[in-house]
Design an enzyme around this catalytic site. Structure first.
Site, PDB file in Angstrom:
ATOM      1  N   CYS A 157       0.935  -1.656  -0.056  1.00  0.00           N
ATOM      2  CA  CYS A 157       0.202   0.289   0.339  1.00  0.00           C
ATOM      3  C   CYS A 157       1.085   1.026   0.637  1.00  0.00           C
ATOM      4  O   CYS A 157       0.774   2.417  -0.752  1.00  0.00           O
ATOM      5  CB  CYS A 157      -0.809  -0.412   1.252  1.00  0.00           C
ATOM      6  SG  CYS A 157      -0.197  -0.142   2.775  1.00  0.00           S
TER       7      CYS A 157
HETATM    8  N1  LIG Z   1      -3.954  -4.090   6.019  1.00  0.00           N
HETATM    9  C1  LIG Z   1      -3.246  -3.648   4.854  1.00  0.00           C
HETATM   10  O1  LIG Z   1      -4.029  -1.912   4.153  1.00  0.00           O
HETATM   11  C2  LIG Z   1      -2.689  -4.166   3.561  1.00  0.00           C
HETATM   12  C3  LIG Z   1      -2.541  -5.810   4.410  1.00  0.00           C
HETATM   13  N2  LIG Z   1      -1.620  -5.764   2.614  1.00  0.00           N
HETATM   14  C4  LIG Z   1      -1.247  -7.894   3.028  1.00  0.00           C
HETATM   15  O2  LIG Z   1      -2.499  -8.676   2.956  1.00  0.00           O
HETATM   16  C5  LIG Z   1      -1.832  -9.215   3.997  1.00  0.00           C
HETATM   17  C6  LIG Z   1      -2.766  -9.599   4.347  1.00  0.00           C
HETATM   18  O3  LIG Z   1      -3.135  -8.562   5.505  1.00  0.00           O
HETATM   19  P1  LIG Z   1      -3.897  -7.538   6.251  1.00  0.00           P
HETATM   20  O4  LIG Z   1      -5.253  -7.804   6.246  1.00  0.00           O
HETATM   21  O5  LIG Z   1      -3.938  -6.847   7.428  1.00  0.00           O
HETATM   22  O6  LIG Z   1      -3.867  -9.167   8.029  1.00  0.00           O
HETATM   23  P2  LIG Z   1      -5.149  -9.102   9.250  1.00  0.00           P
HETATM   24  O7  LIG Z   1      -3.528  -9.385  10.024  1.00  0.00           O
HETATM   25  O8  LIG Z   1      -5.725  -8.636   9.017  1.00  0.00           O
HETATM   26  O9  LIG Z   1      -5.458 -10.764   8.222  1.00  0.00           O
HETATM   27  C7  LIG Z   1      -4.731 -11.614   8.027  1.00  0.00           C
HETATM   28  C8  LIG Z   1      -5.128 -12.844   7.603  1.00  0.00           C
HETATM   29  O10 LIG Z   1      -5.049 -14.172   7.750  1.00  0.00           O
HETATM   30  C9  LIG Z   1      -5.472 -15.322   8.227  1.00  0.00           C
HETATM   31  N3  LIG Z   1      -3.926 -15.959   8.500  1.00  0.00           N
HETATM   32  C10 LIG Z   1      -3.339 -15.626   9.126  1.00  0.00           C
HETATM   33  N4  LIG Z   1      -2.364 -16.905   9.291  1.00  0.00           N
HETATM   34  C11 LIG Z   1      -2.728 -17.562   8.440  1.00  0.00           C
HETATM   35  C12 LIG Z   1      -2.141 -18.596   7.995  1.00  0.00           C
HETATM   36  N5  LIG Z   1      -1.506 -19.455   8.647  1.00  0.00           N
HETATM   37  N6  LIG Z   1      -2.978 -19.683   7.048  1.00  0.00           N
HETATM   38  C13 LIG Z   1      -4.605 -19.079   6.759  1.00  0.00           C
HETATM   39  N7  LIG Z   1      -4.973 -17.547   7.232  1.00  0.00           N
HETATM   40  C14 LIG Z   1      -3.865 -17.376   7.890  1.00  0.00           C
HETATM   41  C15 LIG Z   1      -6.062 -14.554   9.206  1.00  0.00           C
HETATM   42  O11 LIG Z   1      -6.927 -15.548   9.515  1.00  0.00           O
HETATM   43  P3  LIG Z   1      -7.807 -15.697  11.465  1.00  0.00           P
HETATM   44  O12 LIG Z   1      -7.521 -14.561  11.395  1.00  0.00           O
HETATM   45  O13 LIG Z   1      -8.764 -17.024  11.163  1.00  0.00           O
HETATM   46  O14 LIG Z   1      -6.332 -16.641  12.117  1.00  0.00           O
HETATM   47  C16 LIG Z   1      -6.658 -13.440   9.020  1.00  0.00           C
HETATM   48  O15 LIG Z   1      -7.616 -13.505   8.375  1.00  0.00           O
HETATM   49  C17 LIG Z   1      -0.396  -9.350   4.453  1.00  0.00           C
HETATM   50  O16 LIG Z   1       0.544  -9.942   3.637  1.00  0.00           O
HETATM   51  C18 LIG Z   1      -0.710  -7.938   4.211  1.00  0.00           C
HETATM   52  O17 LIG Z   1       0.877  -7.397   4.644  1.00  0.00           O
HETATM   53  C19 LIG Z   1      -1.102  -5.490   0.961  1.00  0.00           C
HETATM   54  C20 LIG Z   1      -1.474  -4.076   1.538  1.00  0.00           C
HETATM   55  C21 LIG Z   1      -1.386  -3.311   2.649  1.00  0.00           C
HETATM   56  C1  LIG Z   2       0.626   0.364   9.651  1.00  0.00           C
HETATM   57  C2  LIG Z   2       1.302  -0.317   8.832  1.00  0.00           C
HETATM   58  O1  LIG Z   2       1.859  -0.642   9.568  1.00  0.00           O
HETATM   59  N1  LIG Z   2       1.644  -0.073   7.122  1.00  0.00           N
HETATM   60  C3  LIG Z   2       2.297  -1.645   7.027  1.00  0.00           C
HETATM   61  C4  LIG Z   2       1.710  -1.534   5.620  1.00  0.00           C
HETATM   62  C5  LIG Z   2       1.436  -2.552   4.767  1.00  0.00           C
HETATM   63  C6  LIG Z   2       1.450  -2.935   3.472  1.00  0.00           C
HETATM   64  O2  LIG Z   2       1.577  -2.297   2.621  1.00  0.00           O
HETATM   65  O3  LIG Z   2       1.490  -4.230   3.203  1.00  0.00           O
HETATM   66  P1  LIG Z   2       2.568  -5.086   3.082  1.00  0.00           P
HETATM   67  O4  LIG Z   2       2.967  -6.070   4.261  1.00  0.00           O
HETATM   68  O5  LIG Z   2       1.704  -6.274   1.978  1.00  0.00           O
HETATM   69  O6  LIG Z   2       3.569  -4.729   1.821  1.00  0.00           O
HETATM   70  C7  LIG Z   2       3.276  -1.278   6.749  1.00  0.00           C
HETATM   71  O7  LIG Z   2       3.786  -0.712   6.794  1.00  0.00           O
HETATM   72  O8  LIG Z   2       4.230  -2.279   7.092  1.00  0.00           O
END
Ligand SMILES: NC(=O)C1=CN([C@@H]2O[C@H](COP(=O)(O)OP(=O)(O)OC[C@H]3O[C@@H](n4cnc5c(N)ncnc54)[C@H](OP(=O)(O)O)[C@@H]3O)[C@@H](O)[C@H]2O)C=CC1
Ligand SMILES: CC(=O)N[C@@H](CCC(=O)OP(=O)(O)O)C(=O)O
Length: 355
Positions: A157
């Site tokens: 992001c």
């Molecule tokens: N949040 C953001 O703005 C952004 C996130 N991302 C990326 O997206 C991905 C998810 O992030 P985010 O949604 O924020 O994280 P969260 O912690 O909110 O969600 C993680 C998810 O992954 C699941 N999970 C964790 N471990 C496992 C496993 N071993 N096997 C299967 N499922 C698993 C969790 O399940 P449960 O809750 O059931 O344990 C939950 O559904 C990350 O790689 C992050 O870097 C990318 C860009 C932006």
């Molecule tokens: C607030 C905060 O912690 N933000 C995350 C951004 C997560 C993200 O962009 O996703 P990926 O981890 O998939 O690259 C960070 O800066 O690490």
């Protein structure tokens, strides 16, 4: 008949936002939602705002539960998605797979090892359709790559915000990429939903907290990789990257400063940023107005502006996105649409909420 999607990590923030967008998609339906500790529970317990999917039961994440779909979106922590993707490959999975984690973003194994430390997974097609390739007048090359892809890495992001802010200037040779300074105000949902003391409301509210200061943030090599695609010399690109947590749930406001190349004036800047004229998700701010995060919240939009600081001899470029919108889920859906031959913008919210 709609295409069927499986979302792994659907109980999390990124997976939840993908589910919200696909729940309103004209050509794709959410068939399966999976996660880890929340398996067996209703999706509505975690995402009560996605009414149509509230009664879906979350399944365990496995090759078997993800099989039999047209597309699979992985929204798992780094490392977990790479390992699962490898098992899906071994099983001969033919579906379109999109990875929201970082595992398939970097092309350079050394950069991966330096910033992530875990096993390297091969790079997939980078899911930023607007990424400018050196020499092109509009972003077409990345779209062409995506249209041929069955494996897509969704960008980080923060990376998206910095890239969208600065790439027209780098692409047009307006700035010296060796001394870029990017300072980002970032919302807390970017850190995911897992419980950590510094993410508690009692710590967050009324506070602004920098983190990963001093060249340590793992998004740095990904930004450099993107700027290299649009023409910068990666070995000579330097970026001082400082994210600052601010008391907001969603949103990234990236302010990116770079030294101007000799002789660059306002007209040159304006014409470089015209490269976004045909982009439906990127809007340039009117003269004298600056991007803010509220208007893009809940959407797949980005707002961008760039101006010269004459006295400092620098370009100041600003981008606002929703980290879960253009920063994750909207980029995933947009890229999936291209790969599946659908309308590129189907299912992507373009109208925000206010106040
Ligand atoms: N949040 C953001 O703005 C952004 C996130 N991302 C990326 O997206 C991905 C998810 O992030 P985010 O949604 O924020 O994280 P969260 O912690 O909110 O969600 C993680 C998810 O992954 C699941 N999970 C964790 N471990 C496992 C496993 N071993 N096997 C299967 N499922 C698993 C969790 O399940 P449960 O809750 O059931 O344990 C939950 O559904 C990350 O790689 C992050 O870097 C990318 C860009 C932006
Ligand atoms: C607030 C905060 O912690 N933000 C995350 C951004 C997560 C993200 O962009 O996703 P990926 O981890 O998939 O690259 C960070 O800066 O690490």
């Amino acid at each position: 008949m709609k295409l069927r999607a499986a979302i792994a990590g659907a109980s999390g923030y990124a997976g939840g936002e993908v589910a919200r967008l696909l729940a309103a998609h004209p050509n794709i339906e959410v068939a399966t939602v999976t996660a880890a500790s929340s398996a067996g529970r209703r999706l509505g317990e975690f995402h009560p705002h996605i009414g149509p999917l509230a009664d879906r039961i979350i399944r365990e994440t496995s090759v078997a539960s993800l099989a039999g779909h047209d597309l699979i979106v992985l929204a798992l922590p780094h490392g977990h998605s790479g390992a699962l993707a490898a098992r899906l490959e071994e099983a001969g999975e033919k579906a379109l797979i999109l990875d929201c984690a970082a595992d398939h973003r970097l092309t350079d194994p050394a950069a991966w090892t330096a910033y992530y430390g875990s096993d390297f997974s091969p790079a997939w097609t980078y899911g930023m359709p607007e990424l400018l390739h050196e020499g092109e007048s509009r972003a077409a090359a990345q779209r062409a790559l995506l249209s041929e892809s069955t494996r897509i890495a969704v960008p980080g992001c923060n990376v998206t915000a910095v890239t969208l802010a600065l790439q027209p200037a780098v692409h047009a040779g307006l700035v010296d990429p060796s001394r870029i300074v990017a300072t980002l105000a970032v919302g807390y949902s970017g850190a995911g939903k897992s419980l950590k003391p510094h993410l508690l409301a009692s710590e967050a509210l009324g506070n602004m907290a920098p983190y990963a200061v001093g060249g340590t943030h793992r998004h740095i090599p990904e930004i450099i990789q993107n700027l290299a695609v649009c023409g910068a010399d990666a070995s000579a690109t330097g970026i001082t990257f400082t994210p600052v947590l601010v008391p907001a749930s969603r949103g990234i406001l990236a302010t990116v400063v770079a030294p101007l190349a000799p002789g660059v004036g306002s007209d040159g800047v304006a014409s470089a940023y015209d490269v976004y004229d045909d982009e439906a998700l990127i809007s340039l701010m009117p003269h004298g107005a600056w991007p803010t995060t509220a208007p893009v919240t809940g959407t797949g939009l980005a707002r961008v502006s760039a101006v010269i600081d004459e006295r400092a001899g620098s370009l100041v470029a600003i981008a606002a996105i929703d980290n879960l919108g253009k920063g994750t889920a909207a980029a995933a859906v947009q890229s999936a649409n291209i790969a599946l031959g659908l309308d590129e913008y189907a299912g992507i919210p373009m109208i925000g909420v206010a106040p």
